[in-house]
Design a protein around this motif. Structure first.
Motif, PDB file in Angstrom:
ATOM      1  N   VAL A   1       0.827  -1.213   0.000  1.00 15.76           N
ATOM      2  CA  VAL A   1       0.000   0.000   0.000  1.00 15.76           C
ATOM      3  C   VAL A   1       0.860   1.261   0.000  1.00 15.76           C
ATOM      4  O   VAL A   1       0.486   2.279  -0.603  1.00 15.76           O
ATOM      5  N   THR A   2       2.018   1.236   0.673  1.00 17.05           N
ATOM      6  CA  THR A   2       2.883   2.417   0.666  1.00 17.05           C
ATOM      7  C   THR A   2       3.523   2.638  -0.696  1.00 17.05           C
ATOM      8  O   THR A   2       3.891   3.769  -1.039  1.00 17.05           O
ATOM      9  N   LEU A   3       3.644   1.572  -1.484  1.00 19.09           N
ATOM     10  CA  LEU A   3       4.197   1.713  -2.828  1.00 19.09           C
ATOM     11  C   LEU A   3       3.135   2.133  -3.843  1.00 19.09           C
ATOM     12  O   LEU A   3       3.404   2.951  -4.734  1.00 19.09           O
ATOM     13  N   LEU A   4       1.910   1.599  -3.711  1.00 20.09           N
ATOM     14  CA  LEU A   4       0.884   1.810  -4.725  1.00 20.09           C
ATOM     15  C   LEU A   4       0.050   3.056  -4.496  1.00 20.09           C
ATOM     16  O   LEU A   4      -0.463   3.635  -5.465  1.00 20.09           O
ATOM     17  N   ASP A   5      -0.127   3.468  -3.251  1.00 20.97           N
ATOM     18  CA  ASP A   5      -0.969   4.633  -2.967  1.00 20.97           C
ATOM     19  C   ASP A   5      -0.098   5.895  -2.950  1.00 20.97           C
ATOM     20  O   ASP A   5       0.768   6.055  -2.098  1.00 20.97           O
ATOM     21  N   SER A   6      -0.334   6.800  -3.887  1.00 19.35           N
ATOM     22  CA  SER A   6       0.485   8.008  -4.009  1.00 19.35           C
ATOM     23  C   SER A   6       0.370   8.919  -2.791  1.00 19.35           C
ATOM     24  O   SER A   6       1.287   9.690  -2.494  1.00 19.35           O
ATOM     25  N   ARG A   7      -0.764   8.830  -2.074  1.00 20.15           N
ATOM     26  CA  ARG A   7      -0.930   9.662  -0.882  1.00 20.15           C
ATOM     27  C   ARG A   7       0.012   9.246   0.244  1.00 20.15           C
ATOM     28  O   ARG A   7       0.235  10.011   1.188  1.00 20.15           O
ATOM     29  N   LEU A   8       0.562   8.042   0.160  1.00 26.50           N
ATOM     30  CA  LEU A   8       1.479   7.548   1.189  1.00 26.50           C
ATOM     31  C   LEU A   8       2.939   7.708   0.773  1.00 26.50           C
ATOM     32  O   LEU A   8       3.818   7.154   1.433  1.00 26.50           O
ATOM     33  N   HIS A   9       3.188   8.439  -0.292  1.00 28.19           N
ATOM     34  CA  HIS A   9       4.570   8.669  -0.731  1.00 28.19           C
ATOM     35  C   HIS A   9       5.155   9.847   0.040  1.00 28.19           C
ATOM     36  O   HIS A   9       5.463  10.907  -0.513  1.00 28.19           O
ATOM     37  N   THR A  10       5.279   9.661   1.345  1.00 27.36           N
ATOM     38  CA  THR A  10       5.815  10.675   2.250  1.00 27.36           C
ATOM     39  C   THR A  10       6.942  10.048   3.065  1.00 27.36           C
ATOM     40  O   THR A  10       7.074   8.814   3.117  1.00 27.36           O
ATOM     41  N   PRO A  11       7.775  10.865   3.718  1.00 27.45           N
ATOM     42  CA  PRO A  11       8.880  10.307   4.509  1.00 27.45           C
ATOM     43  C   PRO A  11       8.430   9.307   5.574  1.00 27.45           C
ATOM     44  O   PRO A  11       9.055   8.265   5.748  1.00 27.45           O
ATOM     45  N   MET A  12       7.332   9.613   6.271  1.00 22.66           N
ATOM     46  CA  MET A  12       6.881   8.727   7.342  1.00 22.66           C
ATOM     47  C   MET A  12       6.557   7.337   6.810  1.00 22.66           C
ATOM     48  O   MET A  12       6.961   6.321   7.389  1.00 22.66           O
ATOM     49  N   TYR A  13       5.854   7.271   5.693  1.00 17.46           N
ATOM     50  CA  TYR A  13       5.475   5.972   5.149  1.00 17.46           C
ATOM     51  C   TYR A  13       6.627   5.306   4.409  1.00 17.46           C
ATOM     52  O   TYR A  13       6.659   4.079   4.279  1.00 17.46           O
ATOM     53  N   PHE A  14       7.579   6.097   3.944  1.00 14.64           N
ATOM     54  CA  PHE A  14       8.794   5.510   3.385  1.00 14.64           C
ATOM     55  C   PHE A  14       9.565   4.775   4.478  1.00 14.64           C
ATOM     56  O   PHE A  14      10.022   3.634   4.277  1.00 14.64           O
ATOM     57  N   PHE A  15       9.700   5.408   5.647  1.00 11.80           N
ATOM     58  CA  PHE A  15      10.350   4.753   6.778  1.00 11.80           C
ATOM     59  C   PHE A  15       9.548   3.529   7.235  1.00 11.80           C
ATOM     60  O   PHE A  15      10.117   2.501   7.596  1.00 11.80           O
ATOM     61  N   LEU A  16       8.223   3.654   7.204  1.00 12.18           N
ATOM     62  CA  LEU A  16       7.367   2.537   7.609  1.00 12.18           C
ATOM     63  C   LEU A  16       7.536   1.355   6.670  1.00 12.18           C
ATOM     64  O   LEU A  16       7.574   0.199   7.110  1.00 12.18           O
TER      65      LEU A  16
ATOM     66  N   ALA B   1      -7.390   3.645   4.964  1.00 20.82           N
ATOM     67  CA  ALA B   1      -8.043   4.116   3.743  1.00 20.82           C
ATOM     68  C   ALA B   1      -7.347   3.555   2.509  1.00 20.82           C
ATOM     69  O   ALA B   1      -8.004   3.173   1.534  1.00 20.82           O
ATOM     70  N   ALA B   2      -6.015   3.482   2.547  1.00 29.65           N
ATOM     71  CA  ALA B   2      -5.265   2.937   1.413  1.00 29.65           C
ATOM     72  C   ALA B   2      -5.573   1.460   1.212  1.00 29.65           C
ATOM     73  O   ALA B   2      -5.696   0.986   0.076  1.00 29.65           O
ATOM     74  N   VAL B   3      -5.698   0.711   2.312  1.00 29.69           N
ATOM     75  CA  VAL B   3      -6.025  -0.715   2.218  1.00 29.69           C
ATOM     76  C   VAL B   3      -7.421  -0.892   1.634  1.00 29.69           C
ATOM     77  O   VAL B   3      -7.642  -1.756   0.776  1.00 29.69           O
ATOM     78  N   ARG B   4      -8.374  -0.059   2.068  1.00 25.65           N
ATOM     79  CA  ARG B   4      -9.741  -0.155   1.534  1.00 25.65           C
ATOM     80  C   ARG B   4      -9.767   0.176   0.047  1.00 25.65           C
ATOM     81  O   ARG B   4     -10.443  -0.493  -0.734  1.00 25.65           O
ATOM     82  N   ASN B   5      -9.036   1.201  -0.352  1.00 20.27           N
ATOM     83  CA  ASN B   5      -8.998   1.580  -1.768  1.00 20.27           C
ATOM     84  C   ASN B   5      -8.363   0.487  -2.619  1.00 20.27           C
ATOM     85  O   ASN B   5      -8.834   0.184  -3.716  1.00 20.27           O
ATOM     86  N   LEU B   6      -7.288  -0.104  -2.086  1.00 18.79           N
ATOM     87  CA  LEU B   6      -6.617  -1.179  -2.815  1.00 18.79           C
ATOM     88  C   LEU B   6      -7.526  -2.379  -2.965  1.00 18.79           C
ATOM     89  O   LEU B   6      -7.607  -2.992  -4.038  1.00 18.79           O
ATOM     90  N   THR B   7      -8.273  -2.706  -1.915  1.00 21.32           N
ATOM     91  CA  THR B   7      -9.201  -3.836  -1.954  1.00 21.32           C
ATOM     92  C   THR B   7     -10.357  -3.547  -2.927  1.00 21.32           C
ATOM     93  O   THR B   7     -10.760  -4.415  -3.700  1.00 21.32           O
ATOM     94  N   ALA B   8     -10.839  -2.316  -2.882  1.00 18.05           N
ATOM     95  CA  ALA B   8     -11.949  -1.948  -3.768  1.00 18.05           C
ATOM     96  C   ALA B   8     -11.520  -1.990  -5.231  1.00 18.05           C
ATOM     97  O   ALA B   8     -12.266  -2.452  -6.104  1.00 18.05           O
ATOM     98  N   GLN B   9     -10.318  -1.503  -5.529  1.00 17.56           N
ATOM     99  CA  GLN B   9      -9.820  -1.531  -6.900  1.00 17.56           C
ATOM    100  C   GLN B   9      -9.649  -2.964  -7.404  1.00 17.56           C
ATOM    101  O   GLN B   9      -9.945  -3.280  -8.548  1.00 17.56           O
ATOM    102  N   LYS B  10      -9.179  -3.846  -6.515  1.00 17.27           N
ATOM    103  CA  LYS B  10      -9.007  -5.241  -6.901  1.00 17.27           C
ATOM    104  C   LYS B  10     -10.343  -5.888  -7.199  1.00 17.27           C
ATOM    105  O   LYS B  10     -10.477  -6.635  -8.179  1.00 17.27           O
ATOM    106  N   CYS B  11     -11.333  -5.595  -6.336  1.00 18.24           N
ATOM    107  CA  CYS B  11     -12.659  -6.183  -6.554  1.00 18.24           C
ATOM    108  C   CYS B  11     -13.299  -5.625  -7.833  1.00 18.24           C
ATOM    109  O   CYS B  11     -13.986  -6.336  -8.574  1.00 18.24           O
ATOM    110  N   PHE B  12     -13.043  -4.332  -8.119  1.00 14.42           N
ATOM    111  CA  PHE B  12     -13.630  -3.706  -9.297  1.00 14.42           C
ATOM    112  C   PHE B  12     -13.030  -4.293 -10.590  1.00 14.42           C
ATOM    113  O   PHE B  12     -13.749  -4.520 -11.567  1.00 14.42           O
TER     114      PHE B  12
END
Length: 319
Positions: A49-64, A306-317
């Motif tokens: 999710v940190t790789l695929l969701d552009s909203r998580l392309h921040t330093p905190m999520y990079f470290f995560l 939210a990123a996990v829900r979006n990823l799951t929704a996109q997969k189901c769609f």
């Protein structure tokens, strides 16, 4: 004759594990296997999710993402061997494989210590200097910070692993532990290990004391800044941005400090005494904490959920 014994090589080690507790072996096999699957699934999902969701392309999520990858590497370096040991009557590991496992486990632990300090600095800048955050924590800054964490942990591990494998073992090859833990291997040496113990003590101070001090100072400033926020909603939002990291730090360093609460060295009489708790505490550190990290970050972080829900929704769609 004494010199001949000292020069005798050790081709493999025998790992006692929980062989003295056969009933516990079966129970822990199932328990650790389930936790290992959760580690792979939870941390793998966070990386995705940190790789695929552009909203998580921040330093905190990079470290995560680095922390999640580190937890997968750390557990994979030891858990399969531990699980195999629970099912195998004679639990052996080659000298070279033991050295690799010592290197990986020590490197991952050291890297995580430094990485958590880097993450504390990220939270300090985000809360105490939010206007300068994009400049201070730019990609040119946080990528080298993560790389240096891996380099520092790896370098320290190379030093201590090299010092350990060069020791003479005189045919004494029974490790009273669940895996090739470096302190347990040091006890088997048939020579003075005071230099190894001193160097390990210095390293523990560096990787435990320095990051803990740095993190503590960072959170003193963070808490002071949060308490000056006039609105209750603002204080709550600020606390939520660092609560997950603070929880992980407390669990991680609390376990490490308890595990290394006193220096361990070879018994003068040559005894290798180690009770059940001495084996289960490192197991907690090596399996439970990597399992808790993604749970803590996903349960206490709206962006990740939210990123996990979006990823799951996109997969189901797409299906």
């Amino acid at each position: 004759m004494q010199k001949a014994n000292w020069s005798s090589p050790v081709a493999e080690f025998i790992i006692l594990g929980l062989s003295a507790y056969p009933r516990l072996e079966k129970m822990f096999f199932v328990l650790i296997l389930l936790m290992y699957l959760v580690i792979l699934l939870g941390n793998g999902l966070l990386i995705v999710v940190t790789l695929l969701d552009s909203r998580l392309h921040t330093p905190m999520y990079f470290f995560l993402g680095n922390l999640s990858f580190l937890d997968i590497c750390y557990t994979t370096s030891s858990v399969p061997l531990v699980l195999d040991g629970f099912l195998t009557p004679r639990k052996t590991i080659s000298f070279s494989a033991c050295a690799v496992q010592m290197f990986l486990s020590f490197a991952m632990a050291g890297t995580e210590c430094v990485l958590l300090g880097m993450m504390a600095f990220d939270r300090y800048v985000a809360i105490c200097n939010p206007l300068r955050y994009p400049v201070v924590m730019s990609k040119a800054a946080y990528v080298p910070m993560a790389v240096s964490s891996w380099a520092i942990g790896g370098t320290a591990s190379v030093v201590h692993t090299s010092l350990t494998i060069q020791l003479p073992f005189c045919g004494n090859n029974v490790i009273n532990h669940l895996a090739c833990e470096i302190l347990a291997v040091l006890k088997l040496a048939c020579t003075d290990i005071s230099n190894n113990v001193i160097s390990m003590g210095v390293t523990n101070v560096i990787f435990l004391g320095v990051p803990v001090l740095f993190i503590s100072i960072s959170y003193v400033f963070i808490i002071a800044t949060i308490l000056r926020i006039p609105s209750a909603e603002g204080r709550k939002k600020a606390f939520s941005t660092c609560s997950a990291h603070f929880t992980v730090v407390v669990v991680f360093y609390g376990t490490l400090l308890f595990m290394y609460r006193k220096p361990k060295s070879k018994d003068l009489l040559g005894d290798n005494k180690e009770d059940l708790s001495d084996k289960l505490i490192p197991l907690f550190y090596g399996v439970v904490i990597p399992m808790l990290n993604p749970i803590i970050y996903s349960l206490r972080n709206k962006d990740v959920k939210a990123a996990v829900r979006n990823l799951t929704a996109q997969k189901c769609f797409t299906q």
